[in-house]
Enzyme design. Structure first.
Site, mmCIF file in Angstrom:
data_model
loop_
_atom_site.group_PDB
_atom_site.id
_atom_site.type_symbol
_atom_site.label_atom_id
_atom_site.label_comp_id
_atom_site.label_asym_id
_atom_site.label_seq_id
_atom_site.Cartn_x
_atom_site.Cartn_y
_atom_site.Cartn_z
ATOM 1 N N GLY A 28 50.410 39.381 48.989
ATOM 2 C CA GLY A 28 49.588 40.597 49.010
ATOM 3 C C GLY A 28 49.670 41.256 50.385
ATOM 4 O O GLY A 28 48.674 41.780 50.897
ATOM 5 N N GLN A 32 45.359 46.502 52.149
ATOM 6 C CA GLN A 32 44.635 46.995 53.329
ATOM 7 C C GLN A 32 44.613 45.945 54.453
ATOM 8 O O GLN A 32 44.924 46.256 55.599
ATOM 9 C CB GLN A 32 43.194 47.363 52.949
ATOM 10 C CG GLN A 32 42.451 48.091 54.062
ATOM 11 C CD GLN A 32 40.927 48.072 53.890
ATOM 12 O OE1 GLN A 32 40.384 47.339 53.072
ATOM 13 N NE2 GLN A 32 40.242 48.873 54.672
ATOM 14 N N ARG A 56 55.265 44.626 44.626
ATOM 15 C CA ARG A 56 56.362 45.602 44.650
ATOM 16 C C ARG A 56 56.799 45.910 46.074
ATOM 17 O O ARG A 56 56.050 45.691 47.022
ATOM 18 C CB ARG A 56 56.000 46.878 43.895
ATOM 19 C CG ARG A 56 54.848 47.665 44.444
ATOM 20 C CD ARG A 56 54.534 48.848 43.543
ATOM 21 N NE ARG A 56 53.917 48.414 42.302
ATOM 22 C CZ ARG A 56 52.612 48.196 42.152
ATOM 23 N NH1 ARG A 56 51.801 48.380 43.165
ATOM 24 N NH2 ARG A 56 52.115 47.794 41.011
ATOM 25 N N TYR A 162 34.044 40.661 40.330
ATOM 26 C CA TYR A 162 34.671 40.335 41.619
ATOM 27 C C TYR A 162 33.841 39.262 42.347
ATOM 28 O O TYR A 162 34.384 38.255 42.819
ATOM 29 C CB TYR A 162 34.746 41.620 42.440
ATOM 30 C CG TYR A 162 35.235 41.485 43.856
ATOM 31 C CD1 TYR A 162 36.520 41.030 44.139
ATOM 32 C CD2 TYR A 162 34.420 41.846 44.935
ATOM 33 C CE1 TYR A 162 36.976 40.943 45.448
ATOM 34 C CE2 TYR A 162 34.872 41.767 46.245
ATOM 35 C CZ TYR A 162 36.143 41.310 46.494
ATOM 36 O OH TYR A 162 36.594 41.237 47.788
ATOM 37 N N LYS A 166 34.844 35.441 43.324
ATOM 38 C CA LYS A 166 34.840 34.956 44.705
ATOM 39 C C LYS A 166 33.923 33.735 44.861
ATOM 40 O O LYS A 166 34.244 32.790 45.569
ATOM 41 C CB LYS A 166 34.424 36.074 45.675
ATOM 42 C CG LYS A 166 35.488 37.150 45.849
ATOM 43 C CD LYS A 166 36.741 36.594 46.508
ATOM 44 C CE LYS A 166 37.860 37.603 46.633
ATOM 45 N NZ LYS A 166 39.112 37.028 47.144
HETATM 46 C C1 AKB Z 1 34.683 45.731 48.158
HETATM 47 O O1 AKB Z 1 33.978 46.717 48.424
HETATM 48 O O2 AKB Z 1 34.921 45.351 47.010
HETATM 49 C C2 AKB Z 1 35.266 44.921 49.290
HETATM 50 C C3 AKB Z 1 34.404 43.769 49.644
HETATM 51 C C4 AKB Z 1 33.116 43.975 50.295
HETATM 52 O O3 AKB Z 1 34.780 42.655 49.404
HETATM 53 N N1 AKB Z 1 35.480 45.758 50.437
#
Ligand code: AKB
Length: 331
Positions: A28, A32, A56, A162, A166
């Site tokens: 990756g 960013q 890619r 997300y 995590k």
């Molecule tokens: C997001 O906004 O998803 C990320 C993070 C805080 O992990 N920048």
């Protein structure tokens, strides 16, 4: 530690690390964080010892200024092949779907965020690699977490896919360390701000967009409300934290899930006021969208005293210093 001291330490470590045969794979590398991290790691360890990879091949410095390989983070065989081909010792797994994008494609986000982690954890378990860096996030916290100065150990009930991925990842990292002795290190990144690379689908992305729009149009429409405080960090600090935790002696790393990492904390209104000091005609409007709910479930500020104690962490950039640097570079 000042930038000068840090640079000195870099140069010194550069020689030791080359001698110790550190070979790094970044998965990756074009994202960013990956873009900045690749640049820094190539400086420290030498271009010949850093293998950048991504899904890619773009036409950018990551691809053009060193070794680059196309790799799918979900393909165990591809990763294993690269590890064997280059005799990789350390893997930085930066591929992930961030909060806002993940909400639009939960199944894929879960697949990518979890299975890419299992691939590298299993390579370390099989002793094919020595050390892993895996980023966690403030998204592991949720609406029931204390919002201010959120402690290292506290209630964690994330409400985004997300955040769930995590938090689960953190549990697995700790498990692989405790049961199989895997040397995995992690930090909970706050929102990251950088001038050189665009963010990729997070809830904190507004804090980067706002600088671009301020310089391009003199105005910005924010997708969060004016009083939404979130923990943030300038990319220089985040990259330094990533490298410092990886270079710390293993016995200093007492947290094998993930460390809280504090930087600055501000609201859209506060960042707009700071920008106005440089661009007095700048205006901001607010039109909260689905990301507001995500932001409302996250902490406003973070307590990182455990990272300070274990591996001497200290952030350097505040909102004012970050704004000067962002505007200077983007101009
Ligand atoms: C997001 O906004 O998803 C990320 C993070 C805080 O992990 N920048």
């Amino acid at each position: 530690m000042t930038h000068k001291d840090f640079r000195k330490r870099y140069l010194c470590l550069q020689q030791t690390n080359r001698a110790m045969n550190t070979k790094i794979l970044i998965i990756g590398a074009c994202g960013q964080i990956g873009t900045e991290l690749t640049k820094k790691l190539r400086n420290i360890y030498g271009v010949e010892n850093v293998i950048a990879s991504d899904i890619r091949k773009l036409n950018n410095d990551v691809v053009n200024e060193g070794i680059f390989e196309v790799v799918n983070a979900l393909d165990f065989n591809q990763i294993e092949h690269l590890v064997e081909q280059y005799q990789v010792t350390d893997v930085y797994l930066m591929a992930a779907l961030l909060s806002a994008t993940a909400e639009k494609n939960p199944a894929f986000a879960w697949d990518l965020n979890m299975n890419s982690l299992f691939h590298v954890l299993n390579l370390a378990k099989a002793k094919k690699i020595k050390k892993i860096f895996w980023p966690s996030s403030i998204a592991v916290f949720g609406p029931t977490t204390p919002r201010h100065n959120t402690p290292q150990y506290t209630i964690m009930e994330p409400s985004t896919v997300y955040g769930i991925s995590k938090q689960s990842g953190e549990r697995w990292c700790e498990y692989y360390h405790n049961i199989y002795g895997v040397d995995v290190r992690s930090i909970r990144y706050p929102g990251l701000i950088s001038w050189s690379t665009e963010p990729g689908g997070g809830t904190t992305d507004y804090a980067v967009d706002i600088y671009h729009k301020a310089l391009e149009n003199g105005t910005y429409e924010c997708f969060l409300s004016e009083e939404t405080a979130l923990p943030m960090m300038y990319m220089d600090d985040a990259i330094r934290a990533t490298i410092e935790i990886m270079q710390a002696p293993a016995e200093n790393i007492h947290v094998r899930s993930s460390y809280n990492l504090g930087g600055v904390s501000f609201t859209p209104k506060e960042i707009a006021q700071e920008i106005k000091k440089h661009i007095p005609s700048f205006t901001i409007t607010y039109k909260p969208d689905f990301r507001q709910k995500i932001a409302d479930s996250w902490p406003a500020s973070i307590d990182d005293t455990v990272a300070q104690k274990d591996w001497n962490w200290k952030h350097e950039f505040d909102l004012a210093a970050m704004t000067v640097d962002m505007i200077e570079h983007l101009k």
